[in-house]
Design a protein around this motif. Structure first.
Motif, PDB file in Angstrom:
ATOM      1  N   THR A  70       0.829  -1.203   0.000  1.00 52.23           N
ATOM      2  CA  THR A  70       0.000   0.000   0.000  1.00 52.23           C
ATOM      3  C   THR A  70       0.863   1.252   0.000  1.00 52.23           C
ATOM      4  O   THR A  70       0.549   2.240  -0.685  1.00 52.23           O
ATOM      5  CB  THR A  70      -0.936  -0.004   1.213  1.00 52.23           C
ATOM      6  N   LEU A  71       1.957   1.233   0.758  1.00 52.70           N
ATOM      7  CA  LEU A  71       2.866   2.367   0.776  1.00 52.70           C
ATOM      8  C   LEU A  71       3.445   2.611  -0.621  1.00 52.70           C
ATOM      9  O   LEU A  71       3.536   3.748  -1.081  1.00 52.70           O
ATOM     10  CB  LEU A  71       3.976   2.111   1.793  1.00 52.70           C
ATOM     11  N   SER A  72       3.803   1.524  -1.306  1.00 54.23           N
ATOM     12  CA  SER A  72       4.306   1.648  -2.675  1.00 54.23           C
ATOM     13  C   SER A  72       3.261   2.295  -3.578  1.00 54.23           C
ATOM     14  O   SER A  72       3.571   3.177  -4.402  1.00 54.23           O
ATOM     15  CB  SER A  72       4.689   0.273  -3.225  1.00 54.23           C
ATOM     16  N   CYS A  73       2.005   1.869  -3.430  1.00 50.36           N
ATOM     17  CA  CYS A  73       0.922   2.458  -4.229  1.00 50.36           C
ATOM     18  C   CYS A  73       0.719   3.931  -3.882  1.00 50.36           C
ATOM     19  O   CYS A  73       0.352   4.736  -4.749  1.00 50.36           O
ATOM     20  CB  CYS A  73      -0.368   1.674  -4.020  1.00 50.36           C
ATOM     21  N   GLY A  74       0.944   4.292  -2.614  1.00 47.97           N
ATOM     22  CA  GLY A  74       0.861   5.696  -2.228  1.00 47.97           C
ATOM     23  C   GLY A  74       1.877   6.541  -2.969  1.00 47.97           C
ATOM     24  O   GLY A  74       1.585   7.672  -3.392  1.00 47.97           O
ATOM     25  N   ALA A  75       3.090   6.000  -3.146  1.00 46.74           N
ATOM     26  CA  ALA A  75       4.111   6.725  -3.909  1.00 46.74           C
ATOM     27  C   ALA A  75       3.664   6.906  -5.354  1.00 46.74           C
ATOM     28  O   ALA A  75       3.887   7.961  -5.972  1.00 46.74           O
ATOM     29  CB  ALA A  75       5.441   5.973  -3.838  1.00 46.74           C
ATOM     30  N   ALA A  76       3.014   5.878  -5.914  1.00 45.98           N
ATOM     31  CA  ALA A  76       2.491   5.992  -7.283  1.00 45.98           C
ATOM     32  C   ALA A  76       1.383   7.038  -7.350  1.00 45.98           C
ATOM     33  O   ALA A  76       1.291   7.806  -8.322  1.00 45.98           O
ATOM     34  CB  ALA A  76       1.983   4.634  -7.760  1.00 45.98           C
ATOM     35  N   LEU A  77       0.531   7.097  -6.323  1.00 47.15           N
ATOM     36  CA  LEU A  77      -0.555   8.080  -6.295  1.00 47.15           C
ATOM     37  C   LEU A  77       0.001   9.496  -6.251  1.00 47.15           C
ATOM     38  O   LEU A  77      -0.498  10.392  -6.953  1.00 47.15           O
ATOM     39  CB  LEU A  77      -1.463   7.824  -5.089  1.00 47.15           C
ATOM     40  N   ALA A  78       1.030   9.718  -5.456  1.00 49.40           N
ATOM     41  CA  ALA A  78       1.646  11.046  -5.399  1.00 49.40           C
ATOM     42  C   ALA A  78       2.176  11.449  -6.767  1.00 49.40           C
ATOM     43  O   ALA A  78       2.062  12.615  -7.180  1.00 49.40           O
ATOM     44  CB  ALA A  78       2.781  11.052  -4.373  1.00 49.40           C
ATOM     45  N   THR A  79       2.734  10.487  -7.485  1.00 49.26           N
ATOM     46  CA  THR A  79       3.284  10.774  -8.813  1.00 49.26           C
ATOM     47  C   THR A  79       2.176  11.049  -9.815  1.00 49.26           C
ATOM     48  O   THR A  79       2.308  11.915 -10.690  1.00 49.26           O
ATOM     49  CB  THR A  79       4.158   9.606  -9.287  1.00 49.26           C
ATOM     50  N   ASP A 259      -2.014   3.429  12.023  1.00 48.52           N
ATOM     51  CA  ASP A 259      -1.332   2.372  11.271  1.00 48.52           C
ATOM     52  C   ASP A 259      -2.356   1.555  10.497  1.00 48.52           C
ATOM     53  O   ASP A 259      -2.578   0.379  10.767  1.00 48.52           O
ATOM     54  CB  ASP A 259      -0.536   1.487  12.239  1.00 48.52           C
ATOM     55  N   ASP A 260      -2.983   2.211   9.507  1.00 45.84           N
ATOM     56  CA  ASP A 260      -3.995   1.557   8.694  1.00 45.84           C
ATOM     57  C   ASP A 260      -3.765   1.901   7.222  1.00 45.84           C
ATOM     58  O   ASP A 260      -2.786   2.569   6.880  1.00 45.84           O
ATOM     59  CB  ASP A 260      -5.399   1.969   9.144  1.00 45.84           C
ATOM     60  N   ARG A 261      -4.673   1.452   6.350  1.00 51.66           N
ATOM     61  CA  ARG A 261      -4.485   1.671   4.914  1.00 51.66           C
ATOM     62  C   ARG A 261      -4.343   3.142   4.563  1.00 51.66           C
ATOM     63  O   ARG A 261      -3.513   3.516   3.721  1.00 51.66           O
ATOM     64  CB  ARG A 261      -5.655   1.078   4.124  1.00 51.66           C
ATOM     65  N   VAL A 262      -5.148   3.989   5.186  1.00 52.91           N
ATOM     66  CA  VAL A 262      -5.087   5.417   4.882  1.00 52.91           C
ATOM     67  C   VAL A 262      -3.729   5.985   5.287  1.00 52.91           C
ATOM     68  O   VAL A 262      -3.117   6.772   4.550  1.00 52.91           O
ATOM     69  CB  VAL A 262      -6.237   6.162   5.596  1.00 52.91           C
ATOM     70  N   CYS A 306      10.506   6.204  18.064  1.00 52.24           N
ATOM     71  CA  CYS A 306       9.480   7.013  17.391  1.00 52.24           C
ATOM     72  C   CYS A 306       8.421   7.553  18.342  1.00 52.24           C
ATOM     73  O   CYS A 306       7.357   8.015  17.879  1.00 52.24           O
ATOM     74  CB  CYS A 306       8.828   6.203  16.268  1.00 52.24           C
ATOM     75  N   ALA A 307       8.673   7.487  19.647  1.00 48.27           N
ATOM     76  CA  ALA A 307       7.774   8.070  20.646  1.00 48.27           C
ATOM     77  C   ALA A 307       6.332   7.589  20.487  1.00 48.27           C
ATOM     78  O   ALA A 307       5.375   8.342  20.667  1.00 48.27           O
ATOM     79  CB  ALA A 307       7.823   9.595  20.579  1.00 48.27           C
ATOM     80  N   GLY A 308       6.165   6.302  20.124  1.00 44.22           N
ATOM     81  CA  GLY A 308       4.834   5.721  20.016  1.00 44.22           C
ATOM     82  C   GLY A 308       4.188   5.877  18.661  1.00 44.22           C
ATOM     83  O   GLY A 308       3.116   5.297  18.421  1.00 44.22           O
ATOM     84  N   ARG A 309       4.785   6.637  17.757  1.00 42.76           N
ATOM     85  CA  ARG A 309       4.240   6.760  16.407  1.00 42.76           C
ATOM     86  C   ARG A 309       4.715   5.571  15.578  1.00 42.76           C
ATOM     87  O   ARG A 309       5.670   4.895  15.927  1.00 42.76           O
ATOM     88  CB  ARG A 309       4.660   8.090  15.778  1.00 42.76           C
ATOM     89  N   HIS A 310       4.031   5.331  14.478  1.00 38.33           N
ATOM     90  CA  HIS A 310       4.249   4.097  13.716  1.00 38.33           C
ATOM     91  C   HIS A 310       5.252   4.318  12.579  1.00 38.33           C
ATOM     92  O   HIS A 310       4.969   5.087  11.641  1.00 38.33           O
ATOM     93  CB  HIS A 310       2.921   3.588  13.155  1.00 38.33           C
ATOM     94  N   PRO A 311       6.402   3.655  12.633  1.00 42.16           N
ATOM     95  CA  PRO A 311       7.390   3.821  11.553  1.00 42.16           C
ATOM     96  C   PRO A 311       6.923   3.123  10.278  1.00 42.16           C
ATOM     97  O   PRO A 311       6.521   1.961  10.302  1.00 42.16           O
ATOM     98  CB  PRO A 311       8.647   3.155  12.134  1.00 42.16           C
ATOM     99  N   GLN A 312       6.992   3.839   9.173  1.00 42.50           N
ATOM    100  CA  GLN A 312       6.548   3.293   7.883  1.00 42.50           C
ATOM    101  C   GLN A 312       7.711   3.077   6.914  1.00 42.50           C
ATOM    102  O   GLN A 312       7.635   2.199   6.047  1.00 42.50           O
ATOM    103  CB  GLN A 312       5.502   4.210   7.246  1.00 42.50           C
TER     104      GLN A 312
END
Length: 344
Positions: A70-79, A259-262, A306-312
């Motif tokens: 999904t993260l990879s697809c997010g990069a494609a969406l930005a492009t 830490d979900d799809r969005v 990361c102080a409780g935040r989710h590393p992507q």
């Protein structure tokens, strides 16, 4: 508006959409799996473009939840968004439009014209120039003013870019990445999956990581961040022809509040935004996903670094020597044109 002018508008939109997709395939993806496909259809006086995750290209062992896909697809969406803006159109984006179709990640409707933003025109030229670096850097990381700018760019996508300035944290993250790399090399199922995306020299495949995308000789960094062994005990890779000093560069973590799809889609868009801005200043990134693919290590990084935040995504920024080259699939391999009444 006359019929001829309307047809011309649709023709211009279709041309812009095609150009945007041809650029989007050059987005970064895990092991260059390119885990996406695109649908197009006419809609409401314009074109509706849909972005789908391709589960057949997901890493089922390394990425069972599809986070990296999904993260990879997010990069494609930005492009995609960037390409449409640079072509003079306004992308109307709807994220995860249908809860019953989880692989449909976004729909982009293209109707309205707009003056191309100068920044979009500048960055679209970096889409095919940007490359993932694998190995040590020839120079130290970007200056502080550029890193501050990259932090702001990530925030535009609701994602935090954490810059690790404490050398103890940098060493710890490098050590966790090395531990994950060694554990994955011991995992037969992981190695079998990994081998599929590491083609032999001379392969004509348009996906996976070719031997032109990494150095033939292993390069140490200090502190050390391991690279994937795409050569797989074969004498292949790119002869960089120069002595690399072994600079680690600036170590960064992209992180999100949820830490979900969005959140994964947002992180992917932030990643591409950051990488293109860095590329415009002649900096490249080395991406490290090993520790984030092992849940216990990802949880440790979440808690301690990361102080409780989710590393992507973990990555290093620096200046490289010779530029590696990659491959991508053709437009015809990633696009399906649906009838006007179908929402692809």
């Amino acid at each position: 508006m006359s019929a001829s002018s309307g047809n011309k508008d649709i023709g211009d939109i279709e041309e812009a959409v095609r150009g945007a997709i041809e650029g989007a395939v050059w987005a970064p993806s895990i092991h260059n799996t390119q885990p996406w496909w695109f649908g197009t259809s006419e809609a409401d006086g314009g074109v509706r473009l849909s972005l789908h995750a391709d589960p057949e290209r997901r890493l089922t062992v390394a990425d069972p939840e599809g986070r990296e896909m999904t993260l990879s697809c997010g990069a494609a969406l930005a492009t995609l968004r960037l390409g449409l803006l640079a072509a003079g159109f306004v992308p109307e984006v709807e994220i995860t439009p249908d809860p019953e179709r989880p692989l449909l990640l976004a729909e982009v409707t293209v109707r309205e014209r707009a003056e191309p933003p100068a920044e979009a025109v500048r960055l679209i030229g970096q889409v095919r120039e940007r490359r993932t670096h694998r190995g040590a850097f020839a120079e130290k990381g970007p200056p502080e003013y550029l890193m501050s700018s990259l932090v702001e760019e990530a925030l535009l996508e609701d994602t935090d870019l954490r810059v690790l300035s404490d050398p103890r944290k940098t060493r710890a993250l490098g050590a966790l990445s090395e531990a994950a790399e060694q554990l994955q090399r011991l995992d037969e199922r992981y190695q079998e999956e990994f081998a599929h995306w590491a083609p032999a020299s001379g392969s004509r495949r348009r996906d996976g990581v070719p031997d032109t995308a990494y150095p033939i000789e292993h390069q140490e960094t200090h502190p050390h961040f391991p690279e994937r062994a795409f050569w797989r005990d074969r004498a292949q890779g790119m002869d960089v022809g120069t002595e690399i000093p072994g600079e680690t560069g600036t170590v960064c973590v992209l992180e999100t509040a949820t830490d979900d799809r969005v959140a994964w889609l947002a992180a992917g868009q932030a990643l591409q935004r950051v990488l293109l801005h860095a590329s415009a200043e002649r900096y490249t990134a080395a991406l490290h996903t090993q520790a984030l693919e092992l849940p216990p290590l990802r949880a440790l990084i979440t808690d301690r670094l990361c102080a409780g935040r989710h590393p992507q995504m973990i990555f290093r920024l620096g200046r490289s020597g010779p530029v590696f080259t990659s491959v991508r699939r053709e437009y015809s391999e990633v696009v399906y044109k649906a009838p006007e009444s179908t929402r692809s």
